[in-house]
Design an enzyme around this catalytic site. Structure first.
Site, PDB file in Angstrom:
ATOM      1  NE  ARG A   1      26.053   4.766  40.882  1.00 55.84           N
ATOM      2  CZ  ARG A   1      25.351   5.084  39.794  1.00 55.84           C
ATOM      3  NH1 ARG A   1      25.113   4.185  38.859  1.00 55.84           N
ATOM      4  NH2 ARG A   1      24.919   6.324  39.606  1.00 55.84           N
ATOM      5  CG  ASP A   2      26.973   6.376  36.618  1.00 50.75           C
ATOM      6  OD1 ASP A   2      26.859   5.361  35.922  1.00 50.75           O
ATOM      7  OD2 ASP A   2      26.281   7.392  36.436  1.00 50.75           O
TER       8      ASP A   2
ATOM      9  CG  HIS B   1      23.743  11.611  36.889  1.00 49.41           C
ATOM     10  ND1 HIS B   1      24.429  11.060  37.948  1.00 49.41           N
ATOM     11  CD2 HIS B   1      23.787  10.673  35.910  1.00 49.41           C
ATOM     12  CE1 HIS B   1      24.859   9.859  37.628  1.00 49.41           C
ATOM     13  NE2 HIS B   1      24.484   9.598  36.386  1.00 49.41           N
TER      14      HIS B   1
ATOM     15  CG  HIS C   1      25.971   9.245  31.552  1.00 47.55           C
ATOM     16  ND1 HIS C   1      26.825   8.214  31.844  1.00 47.55           N
ATOM     17  CD2 HIS C   1      25.104   9.312  32.590  1.00 47.55           C
ATOM     18  CE1 HIS C   1      26.484   7.661  33.004  1.00 47.55           C
ATOM     19  NE2 HIS C   1      25.432   8.309  33.481  1.00 47.55           N
TER      20      HIS C   1
ATOM     21  CB  CYS D   1      24.260   3.339  31.823  1.00 43.31           C
ATOM     22  SG  CYS D   1      22.827   2.559  32.609  1.00 43.31           S
TER      23      CYS D   1
ATOM     24  CG  ASN E   1      28.610   9.860  35.244  1.00 42.13           C
ATOM     25  OD1 ASN E   1      28.888   8.696  35.462  1.00 42.13           O
ATOM     26  ND2 ASN E   1      27.438  10.371  35.505  1.00 42.13           N
TER      27      ASN E   1
HETATM   28  P1  HMG Z   1      14.613  -8.353  40.449  1.00 46.08           P
HETATM   29  O1  HMG Z   1      15.112  -9.466  39.583  1.00 46.08           O
HETATM   30  O2  HMG Z   1      13.436  -7.629  39.924  1.00 46.08           O
HETATM   31  O3  HMG Z   1      14.230  -8.712  41.912  1.00 46.08           O
HETATM   32  O4  HMG Z   1      15.816  -7.377  40.710  1.00 46.08           O
HETATM   33  P2  HMG Z   1      14.337  -9.955  42.799  1.00 46.08           P
HETATM   34  O5  HMG Z   1      13.922  -9.447  44.126  1.00 46.08           O
HETATM   35  O6  HMG Z   1      13.572 -11.091  42.173  1.00 46.08           O
HETATM   36  O7  HMG Z   1      15.875 -10.345  42.881  1.00 46.08           O
HETATM   37  C1  HMG Z   1      16.605 -10.967  41.848  1.00 46.08           C
HETATM   38  C2  HMG Z   1      17.925 -11.469  42.370  1.00 46.08           C
HETATM   39  O8  HMG Z   1      18.668 -10.383  42.906  1.00 46.08           O
HETATM   40  C3  HMG Z   1      17.751 -12.436  43.530  1.00 46.08           C
HETATM   41  O9  HMG Z   1      18.860 -13.309  43.494  1.00 46.08           O
HETATM   42  C4  HMG Z   1      17.873 -11.577  44.744  1.00 46.08           C
HETATM   43  O10 HMG Z   1      18.319 -12.283  45.867  1.00 46.08           O
HETATM   44  C5  HMG Z   1      18.914 -10.569  44.300  1.00 46.08           C
HETATM   45  P3  HMG Z   1      18.747 -14.792  42.908  1.00 46.08           P
HETATM   46  O11 HMG Z   1      17.592 -15.424  43.622  1.00 46.08           O
HETATM   47  O12 HMG Z   1      18.490 -14.627  41.430  1.00 46.08           O
HETATM   48  O13 HMG Z   1      20.088 -15.406  43.203  1.00 46.08           O
HETATM   49  N1  HMG Z   1      18.771  -9.263  44.950  1.00 46.08           N
HETATM   50  C6  HMG Z   1      19.787  -8.604  45.523  1.00 46.08           C
HETATM   51  N2  HMG Z   1      21.085  -8.922  45.706  1.00 46.08           N
HETATM   52  C7  HMG Z   1      21.848  -8.012  46.346  1.00 46.08           C
HETATM   53  N3  HMG Z   1      21.390  -6.826  46.787  1.00 46.08           N
HETATM   54  C8  HMG Z   1      20.103  -6.476  46.609  1.00 46.08           C
HETATM   55  C9  HMG Z   1      19.247  -7.385  45.966  1.00 46.08           C
HETATM   56  N4  HMG Z   1      17.937  -7.357  45.643  1.00 46.08           N
HETATM   57  C10 HMG Z   1      17.669  -8.493  45.024  1.00 46.08           C
HETATM   58  N5  HMG Z   1      19.665  -5.297  47.038  1.00 46.08           N
HETATM   59  C11 HMG Z   1      16.966  -5.366  41.321  1.00 46.08           C
HETATM   60  C12 HMG Z   1      15.624  -6.066  41.171  1.00 46.08           C
HETATM   61  C13 HMG Z   1      16.728  -3.874  41.424  1.00 46.08           C
HETATM   62  C14 HMG Z   1      17.662  -5.886  42.560  1.00 46.08           C
HETATM   63  C15 HMG Z   1      17.822  -5.671  40.067  1.00 46.08           C
HETATM   64  O14 HMG Z   1      17.084  -5.322  38.948  1.00 46.08           O
HETATM   65  C16 HMG Z   1      19.134  -4.951  40.035  1.00 46.08           C
HETATM   66  O15 HMG Z   1      19.985  -5.136  40.893  1.00 46.08           O
HETATM   67  N6  HMG Z   1      19.353  -4.103  38.993  1.00 46.08           N
HETATM   68  C17 HMG Z   1      20.612  -3.412  38.847  1.00 46.08           C
HETATM   69  C18 HMG Z   1      20.321  -2.018  38.523  1.00 46.08           C
HETATM   70  C19 HMG Z   1      21.589  -1.210  38.433  1.00 46.08           C
HETATM   71  O16 HMG Z   1      22.442  -1.271  39.295  1.00 46.08           O
HETATM   72  N7  HMG Z   1      21.718  -0.405  37.341  1.00 46.08           N
HETATM   73  C20 HMG Z   1      22.782   0.479  37.178  1.00 46.08           C
HETATM   74  C21 HMG Z   1      22.688   1.635  38.120  1.00 46.08           C
HETATM   75  S1  HMG Z   1      21.463   2.841  37.671  1.00 46.08           S
HETATM   76  C22 HMG Z   1      22.310   3.964  36.678  1.00 46.08           C
HETATM   77  O17 HMG Z   1      23.440   3.741  36.348  1.00 46.08           O
HETATM   78  C23 HMG Z   1      21.618   5.246  36.304  1.00 46.08           C
HETATM   79  C24 HMG Z   1      22.094   6.445  37.121  1.00 46.08           C
HETATM   80  O18 HMG Z   1      23.492   6.591  37.054  1.00 46.08           O
HETATM   81  C25 HMG Z   1      21.395   7.724  36.638  1.00 46.08           C
HETATM   82  C26 HMG Z   1      21.526   7.942  35.133  1.00 46.08           C
HETATM   83  O19 HMG Z   1      22.646   7.986  34.603  1.00 46.08           O
HETATM   84  O20 HMG Z   1      20.468   8.051  34.502  1.00 46.08           O
HETATM   85  C27 HMG Z   1      21.722   6.261  38.606  1.00 46.08           C
HETATM   86 MG    MG Z   2      24.530   7.609  35.455  1.00 51.45          MG
END
Ligand code: HMG
Ligand code: MG
Length: 301
Positions: free
Chosen positions: A16-17, A206, A208, A239, A248
């Site tokens: 995933r990450d 966690h 990086h 990220c 990571n």
């Molecule tokens: P949004 O734009 O605020 O919300 O997204 P929305 O409800 O208006 O949805 C926007 C679009 O996304 C719409 O599609 C929805 O249908 C679709 P459109 O009308 O534009 O065609 N949608 C979805 N599609 C599939 N599955 C869903 C879903 N929800 C909405 N569940 C949202 C909010 C959170 C969905 C968006 O901001 C998003 O997906 N962000 C991605 C965040 C992400 O994956 N980041 C990387 C992971 S986090 C990370 O890496 C950190 C971590 O490792 C820890 C660390 O290292 O610190 C965990």
């Molecule tokens: Mg991470």
């Protein structure tokens, strides 16, 4: 006095990450990776993310990947930012959700398009759904050591958001050094505060490895009794919302560290390294793991 744990649970986040920030690989390669990780003894594998495919296209096939797995002895988890994601994850049999927010407002906004308060509100639905379906929920807090937009992060903000996620019902908080700016001193300072309020059994790290400090930081956390470590095979990834952040810490490097400390981990290092070589070959890159490269060189000699 260091109080090392006897056993460390490794949460493997490479699929995933790692892969969320690499060039796209096929669904088949992802399935092969997760199967190889399970074969190496990993029992906690984050297998995908039910997020917007527009935001993170690399995770768009998470349902297909997870549907193709048959690993009854592995705890497969996935990112579920909202109820929609949680429903989709449950559909393919995910038994652990991961919700994610940040200790920095700016990062939260860039990553999930809402404020920290709004993110917690969204998670209430995910949590209710999880409870109704007997699914456990892990909480991530990003930017615990610094933020790419805001700079320094107040440890009190890390504490506040961690406590809110625990109150919501998360069984564990994974402390994300999203951009890898932490140092041993910072880890000690953060844990000095957190461990006054949160039991060590509820905290994971966690880290990086952007500045090459992740292993040292993990060692520091281990001395404080932290017994859950997130890592990614071959040090994959980064990220997408933290420019310049590297992957990571590599799982191979963590396993080697634990072995050297005499801490149990349940993982076969050779099989793990092979899993890393296979996915790196699919990505056409070298592993970002000194241990992996050393093992590869030994094999080639
Ligand atoms: P949004 O734009 O605020 O919300 O997204 P929305 O409800 O208006 O949805 C926007 C679009 O996304 C719409 O599609 C929805 O249908 C679709 P459109 O009308 O534009 O065609 N949608 C979805 N599609 C599939 N599955 C869903 C879903 N929800 C909405 N569940 C949202 C909010 C959170 C969905 C968006 O901001 C998003 O997906 N962000 C991605 C965040 C992400 O994956 N980041 C990387 C992971 S986090 C990370 O890496 C950190 C971590 O490792 C820890 C660390 O290292 O610190 C965990
Ligand atoms: Mg991470």
């Amino acid at each position: 006095m260091a109080q090392f744990p006897d056993f460390v649970r490794i949460v493997e986040v490479g699929a995933r990450d790692g892969l969320q920030n690499e060039a796209a690989v096929s669904t088949q390669d992802k399935v092969a990776l997760i199967n190889a990780l399970a074969d190496a003894g990993l029992k906690d594998i984050e297998a995908g993310a039910f997020v917007s495919p527009k935001w993170v296209p690399q995770m768009a096939d998470s349902s297909d990947v997870i549907s193709a797995l048959n690993l009854p002895n592995v705890n497969l988890s996935a990112l579920t930012p909202n109820l929609r994601g949680a429903e989709a994850a449950k559909q393919v049999g995910i038994q652990e959700f991961a919700i994610f927010t940040a200790a920095s407002e700016a990062f939260c906004q860039k990553n999930i398009n809402c404020s920290i308060d709004e993110s917690i509100d969204r998670f209430k639905d995910v949590m209710d759904f999880a409870k109704a379906n007997n699914i456990r929920v892990r909480g991530y807090v990003s930017c615990v050591m610094g933020c790419p937009y805001q700079g320094d992060v107040d440890y009190n903000d890390v504490l506040k958001v961690s406590e809110r996620l625990l109150e919501l019902g998360c069984y564990e908080i994974s402390l994300g050094d999203t951009i890898g700016v932490g140092t041993a001193k910072k880890v000690d300072e953060l844990l000095d505060l957190l461990l006054q309020h949160i039991d060590k059994s509820k905290l994971a790290v966690h880290f990086h490895d952007t500045y090459g400090q992740a292993l040292t930081n993990i060692y520091t956390a281990l001395t404080r009794g932290i017994a859950t470590v997130d890592s990614a095979v071959a040090g994959l990834g980064g990220c997408p919302y933290a420019k310049g952040a590297s992957g990571n810490v590599a799982t191979e490097d963590v396993v080697y560290l634990l072995q050297g400390l005499g801490i149990e981990h349940g993982i076969d290092l050779e099989r793990l390294a092979k899993a890393g070589w296979a996915i790196c070959s699919a990505l056409n890159k070298q592993p970002v793991s000194k241990v992996s490269l050393a093992l590869k060189n030994t094999q080639n000699n």
